[in-house]
Design a protein around this motif. Structure first.
Motif, PDB file in Angstrom:
ATOM      1  N   LEU A   1      14.143  -9.167  10.433  1.00  0.00           N
ATOM      2  CA  LEU A   1      14.211  -8.951  11.824  1.00  0.00           C
ATOM      3  C   LEU A   1      14.325 -10.431  12.433  1.00  0.00           C
ATOM      4  O   LEU A   1      14.921 -10.451  13.582  1.00  0.00           O
ATOM      5  CB  LEU A   1      12.850  -8.165  12.354  1.00  0.00           C
ATOM      6  N   VAL A   2      13.591 -11.338  11.884  1.00  0.00           N
ATOM      7  CA  VAL A   2      13.848 -12.695  12.315  1.00  0.00           C
ATOM      8  C   VAL A   2      15.414 -13.217  12.375  1.00  0.00           C
ATOM      9  O   VAL A   2      15.841 -13.604  13.389  1.00  0.00           O
ATOM     10  CB  VAL A   2      12.978 -13.719  11.652  1.00  0.00           C
ATOM     11  N   HIS A   3      16.032 -12.750  11.228  1.00  0.00           N
ATOM     12  CA  HIS A   3      17.435 -13.175  10.990  1.00  0.00           C
ATOM     13  C   HIS A   3      18.300 -12.049  12.094  1.00  0.00           C
ATOM     14  O   HIS A   3      19.331 -13.019  12.972  1.00  0.00           O
ATOM     15  CB  HIS A   3      18.080 -12.809   9.826  1.00  0.00           C
ATOM     16  N   LEU A   4      18.096 -11.147  12.456  1.00  0.00           N
ATOM     17  CA  LEU A   4      18.645 -10.249  13.331  1.00  0.00           C
ATOM     18  C   LEU A   4      18.480 -10.759  14.716  1.00  0.00           C
ATOM     19  O   LEU A   4      19.359 -10.892  15.615  1.00  0.00           O
ATOM     20  CB  LEU A   4      18.110  -8.812  13.408  1.00  0.00           C
ATOM     21  N   THR A   5      17.327 -11.193  15.398  1.00  0.00           N
ATOM     22  CA  THR A   5      16.982 -11.834  16.391  1.00  0.00           C
ATOM     23  C   THR A   5      17.658 -12.995  16.820  1.00  0.00           C
ATOM     24  O   THR A   5      17.990 -13.308  17.637  1.00  0.00           O
ATOM     25  CB  THR A   5      15.419 -11.956  16.670  1.00  0.00           C
ATOM     26  N   ARG A   6      17.443 -13.945  15.759  1.00  0.00           N
ATOM     27  CA  ARG A   6      18.101 -15.097  15.706  1.00  0.00           C
ATOM     28  C   ARG A   6      19.853 -14.946  15.994  1.00  0.00           C
ATOM     29  O   ARG A   6      20.499 -15.652  16.644  1.00  0.00           O
ATOM     30  CB  ARG A   6      18.057 -16.245  14.609  1.00  0.00           C
ATOM     31  N   SER A   7      20.340 -14.101  15.663  1.00  0.00           N
ATOM     32  CA  SER A   7      21.796 -13.780  15.582  1.00  0.00           C
ATOM     33  C   SER A   7      22.197 -13.205  16.867  1.00  0.00           C
ATOM     34  O   SER A   7      23.569 -13.130  17.133  1.00  0.00           O
ATOM     35  CB  SER A   7      22.245 -12.771  14.374  1.00  0.00           C
ATOM     36  N   GLY A   8      21.334 -12.669  17.617  1.00  0.00           N
ATOM     37  CA  GLY A   8      21.783 -12.195  19.013  1.00  0.00           C
ATOM     38  C   GLY A   8      22.431 -13.044  19.774  1.00  0.00           C
ATOM     39  O   GLY A   8      22.316 -14.115  19.911  1.00  0.00           O
TER      40      GLY A   8
ATOM     41  N   VAL B   1      23.463 -17.139  16.144  1.00  0.00           N
ATOM     42  CA  VAL B   1      24.010 -17.222  14.772  1.00  0.00           C
ATOM     43  C   VAL B   1      24.465 -16.147  14.158  1.00  0.00           C
ATOM     44  O   VAL B   1      23.953 -15.051  14.463  1.00  0.00           O
ATOM     45  CB  VAL B   1      23.048 -17.893  14.039  1.00  0.00           C
ATOM     46  N   ASN B   2      25.003 -16.173  12.971  1.00  0.00           N
ATOM     47  CA  ASN B   2      25.576 -15.049  12.310  1.00  0.00           C
ATOM     48  C   ASN B   2      24.971 -14.856  11.019  1.00  0.00           C
ATOM     49  O   ASN B   2      25.092 -15.377   9.960  1.00  0.00           O
ATOM     50  CB  ASN B   2      27.022 -15.159  12.114  1.00  0.00           C
ATOM     51  N   GLU B   3      23.697 -14.226  11.178  1.00  0.00           N
ATOM     52  CA  GLU B   3      22.924 -14.029  10.151  1.00  0.00           C
ATOM     53  C   GLU B   3      22.609 -12.532   9.661  1.00  0.00           C
ATOM     54  O   GLU B   3      21.761 -12.080   9.070  1.00  0.00           O
ATOM     55  CB  GLU B   3      21.566 -14.659  10.023  1.00  0.00           C
ATOM     56  N   TYR B   4      23.599 -11.676   9.993  1.00  0.00           N
ATOM     57  CA  TYR B   4      23.477 -10.363   9.595  1.00  0.00           C
ATOM     58  C   TYR B   4      23.696  -9.800   8.175  1.00  0.00           C
ATOM     59  O   TYR B   4      22.822  -8.796   7.776  1.00  0.00           O
ATOM     60  CB  TYR B   4      24.491  -9.578  10.654  1.00  0.00           C
ATOM     61  N   SER B   5      24.419 -10.739   7.425  1.00  0.00           N
ATOM     62  CA  SER B   5      24.277 -10.224   6.117  1.00  0.00           C
ATOM     63  C   SER B   5      23.052 -10.745   5.588  1.00  0.00           C
ATOM     64  O   SER B   5      22.778  -9.911   4.493  1.00  0.00           O
ATOM     65  CB  SER B   5      25.653 -11.077   5.611  1.00  0.00           C
TER      66      SER B   5
ATOM     67  N   GLY C   1      28.265  -6.633  11.623  1.00  0.00           N
ATOM     68  CA  GLY C   1      28.897  -7.043  10.880  1.00  0.00           C
ATOM     69  C   GLY C   1      28.423  -7.669   9.607  1.00  0.00           C
ATOM     70  O   GLY C   1      29.074  -8.583   8.764  1.00  0.00           O
ATOM     71  N   GLY C   2      27.359  -7.174   9.203  1.00  0.00           N
ATOM     72  CA  GLY C   2      26.579  -7.467   8.005  1.00  0.00           C
ATOM     73  C   GLY C   2      27.580  -7.070   6.736  1.00  0.00           C
ATOM     74  O   GLY C   2      28.185  -5.926   6.772  1.00  0.00           O
ATOM     75  N   ALA C   3      27.846  -7.864   5.944  1.00  0.00           N
ATOM     76  CA  ALA C   3      28.749  -7.655   4.783  1.00  0.00           C
ATOM     77  C   ALA C   3      28.059  -6.579   3.828  1.00  0.00           C
ATOM     78  O   ALA C   3      27.031  -6.736   3.280  1.00  0.00           O
ATOM     79  CB  ALA C   3      28.787  -8.942   3.949  1.00  0.00           C
ATOM     80  N   GLY C   4      28.842  -5.847   3.276  1.00  0.00           N
ATOM     81  CA  GLY C   4      28.425  -4.740   2.389  1.00  0.00           C
ATOM     82  C   GLY C   4      28.030  -3.262   2.817  1.00  0.00           C
ATOM     83  O   GLY C   4      27.483  -2.514   1.943  1.00  0.00           O
ATOM     84  N   GLY C   5      28.050  -3.180   3.907  1.00  0.00           N
ATOM     85  CA  GLY C   5      27.720  -1.988   4.752  1.00  0.00           C
ATOM     86  C   GLY C   5      29.081  -0.945   5.070  1.00  0.00           C
ATOM     87  O   GLY C   5      29.868  -1.548   5.585  1.00  0.00           O
ATOM     88  N   SER C   6      28.792  -0.031   5.666  1.00  0.00           N
ATOM     89  CA  SER C   6      29.720   0.862   6.073  1.00  0.00           C
ATOM     90  C   SER C   6      29.322   1.854   7.298  1.00  0.00           C
ATOM     91  O   SER C   6      28.262   2.148   7.428  1.00  0.00           O
ATOM     92  CB  SER C   6      30.361   1.967   5.112  1.00  0.00           C
ATOM     93  N   GLN C   7      30.272   2.403   7.852  1.00  0.00           N
ATOM     94  CA  GLN C   7      29.926   3.200   9.202  1.00  0.00           C
ATOM     95  C   GLN C   7      29.431   4.571   8.832  1.00  0.00           C
ATOM     96  O   GLN C   7      28.649   5.250   9.121  1.00  0.00           O
ATOM     97  CB  GLN C   7      31.284   3.583   9.693  1.00  0.00           C
ATOM     98  N   GLY C   8      29.988   5.043   7.439  1.00  0.00           N
ATOM     99  CA  GLY C   8      29.161   6.209   6.734  1.00  0.00           C
ATOM    100  C   GLY C   8      27.815   5.873   6.521  1.00  0.00           C
ATOM    101  O   GLY C   8      27.063   6.814   6.752  1.00  0.00           O
TER     102      GLY C   8
END
Length: 503
Positions: free
Chosen positions: A217-224, A236-240, A399-406
């Motif tokens: 959650l910290v990484h998601l918040t920082r990335s907003g 910042v881009n820390e979604y992955s 944009g986190g790497a390794g996930g999908s819309q499905g």
């Protein structure tokens, strides 16, 4: 039921009392308990004291996140209750007790964490595993308190050790990036030191998976998107990074899906598989006075309490109700099982007259009422497994790497199916936020969700235009993303802290 003892022995209370009294003068001060921290048992009590500082977090989340958001319409009817200016985005909040209480309560927790971390060593706690656990708990909780502070105030003074009052008066506010650096470092160390599970006697203590969830959650918040120059979002881009941590929590096997929504919040089903981290509360009897929760009493109306026979005074005065907004109420479809569990649309007063005003009842079970309004024996979820799943969906969409819309669609439809709703496809961020809003209503997440995703200004101003029939809510600007520094702190030493813009 509750396994963490949150009552401190008199020795620890005496050791910390003077420190907390000084919080109106300086953020933290010198601990005076030199002779207390002598053995493992003393440190267990001290660590329990760090958890104890979480006691005000549920009501703080209600008043400073839920009331601040489009989930609540509380402009005030007559007079001014403390939460009305929060809802109205007034610029005079620096003197509001809710703001100073949030500051002080978090720094109490930080002081207690620092005291444990300063004093613990292999002599006083010889067992390495126990010592690591104490350090992990203290670092997790220090990080949690700082995360609450940075989301509420942006830049804050940073203390990673116990200081004297004179030393504290030389510490200015630190940049948000530096506060986050300590938060991330503490959580990463906590992950390496905390156990994955506890025995029944220690159920409710923070686990390594809970630390991973909060770090995500910290990484998601920082990335907003960075909407405020010194706010909690940095762009910042820390979604992955977040996605990796969330997948770790999911794959740990410690938590699982709970099919019945209401059972997640049942007084008789606490610490169920949906709970990753919560604020534990003891209550229900005279011997537990002061260690239960007052959250239900901060939601239901005083008139309603009298009508249904709650056996003690309390509740929200009818001149300033915390009313679920029409926009929130209308967001639920007719067959959504969460609606009536979370919100009571109307009630009869003691004279039998209909009061056509809604209120939150999510955490209320009248049959479990204690001896006073501070004595409800109900835990407060801070991070649920459902939240972990939906945060994973958010990380993928961002944009986190390794996930999908499905995967996103599967997660959201699992939540919807439990609520009795039909599946949807091609879920986007707005659709995800709408589902989070319905799922977590009254859990104190909504304002932070809007800030984290960069939607806060557009959503709140559009909501204000249609909801604010009383015309009391001010236009929401970027300055409103953080609260003001309490005036009591500005007055301690002129020039030590600057005020946040707009206040």
């Amino acid at each position: 039921m509750k396994r963490i003892g949150i009552l401190l022995c008199s020795a620890l209370l005496l050791s910390l009392g003077a420190c907390e009294d000084d919080l109106d003068q300086a953020p933290i001060s010198e601990a005076s308990a030199a002779n207390f921290y002598r053995n493992t048992e003393d440190f267990q009590i001290a660590v329990n004291g760090i958890y104890n500082a979480l006691g005000s977090y549920p009501v703080r989340s209600l008043n400073l996140s839920e009331v601040r958001s489009d989930n609540v319409y509380a402009p005030g009817v007559s007079g001014v209750r403390e939460w009305n200016p929060v809802n109205n985005f007034e610029k005079t909040l620096a003197t509001n007790p809710l703001i100073s209480d949030a500051w002080n309560a978090n720094y109490v927790g930080i002081l207690r964490s620092n005291t444990v971390l300063d004093k613990i060593n292999e002599t006083v706690v010889p067992d390495a595993a126990t010592r690591d656990r104490f350090i992990g708990e203290a670092k997790f909780l220090r990080a949690f308190y700082y995360f609450d502070l940075v989301r509420l105030f942006g830049r804050v003074p940073l203390f990673n050790r116990v200081l004297t009052p004179a030393q504290a008066l030389e510490v200015p506010r630190s940049p948000v990036e530096e506060v986050y650096a300590l938060i991330i470092s503490d959580l990463e160390d906590a992950i390496s030191k905390l156990p994955t599970t506890y025995n029944a006697q220690n159920r409710g203590r923070v686990t390594a998976s809970a630390a991973k969830g909060i770090l995500a959650l910290v990484h998601l918040t920082r990335s907003g998107p960075k909407l405020h120059p010194a706010g909690p979002t940095l762009g910042v881009n820390e979604y992955s990074k977040a996605l990796t941590l969330l997948n770790d929590v999911i794959s740990s096997g410690q938590y699982s899906w709970v099919n019945n929504y209401a059972s997640i919040f049942s007084y008789t089903n606490e610490n169920n598989p949906d709970i990753v981290f919560d604020v534990q509360a003891i209550g229900g009897s005279a011997g537990d006075v002061g260690v239960g929760s007052n959250l239900p009493s901060e939601m239901y109306e005083e008139l309603y309490a009298r009508a249904i026979g709650i056996p003690f005074p309390g509740g929200i005065p009818i001149d300033g109700p915390k009313t679920p907004s029409n926009d929130l109420i209308n967001s639920y479809s007719a067959n959504d099982v969460r609606d009536n569990f979370i919100i009571l649309p109307s009630y009869r007063d003691p004279n039998g007259a209909l009061v056509n005003r809604a209120q939150f009842v999510k955490f209320l079970d009248v049959s479990r009422a204690g001896v006073d309004r501070f004595n409800w024996p109900i835990n407060y979820p801070v991070l649920r497994y459902t939240d972990v799943l939906l945060l994973k969906a958010e990380a993928i969409l961002r944009g986190g790497a390794g996930g999908s819309q499905g995967e996103v669609d599967v997660i959201v439809n699992q939540v919807r199916a439990r609520a009795g709703l039909q599946p949807i496809a091609n879920v986007n961020l707005d659709m995800l936020l709408a589902e989070r809003r319905r799922e977590f209503a009254a859990e104190g997440l909504r304002w932070h969700d809007l800030v984290r995703t960069g939607k806060v200004l557009d959503v709140m101003n559009a909501w204000r235009a249609t909801e604010d029939v009383a015309r009391k809510i001010n236009a929401v600007t970027a300055n409103d993303i953080v609260y003001p520094i309490p005036q009591t702190q500005l007055d301690v030493k002129k020039g030590l802290y600057d005020q946040n813009p707009g206040y």
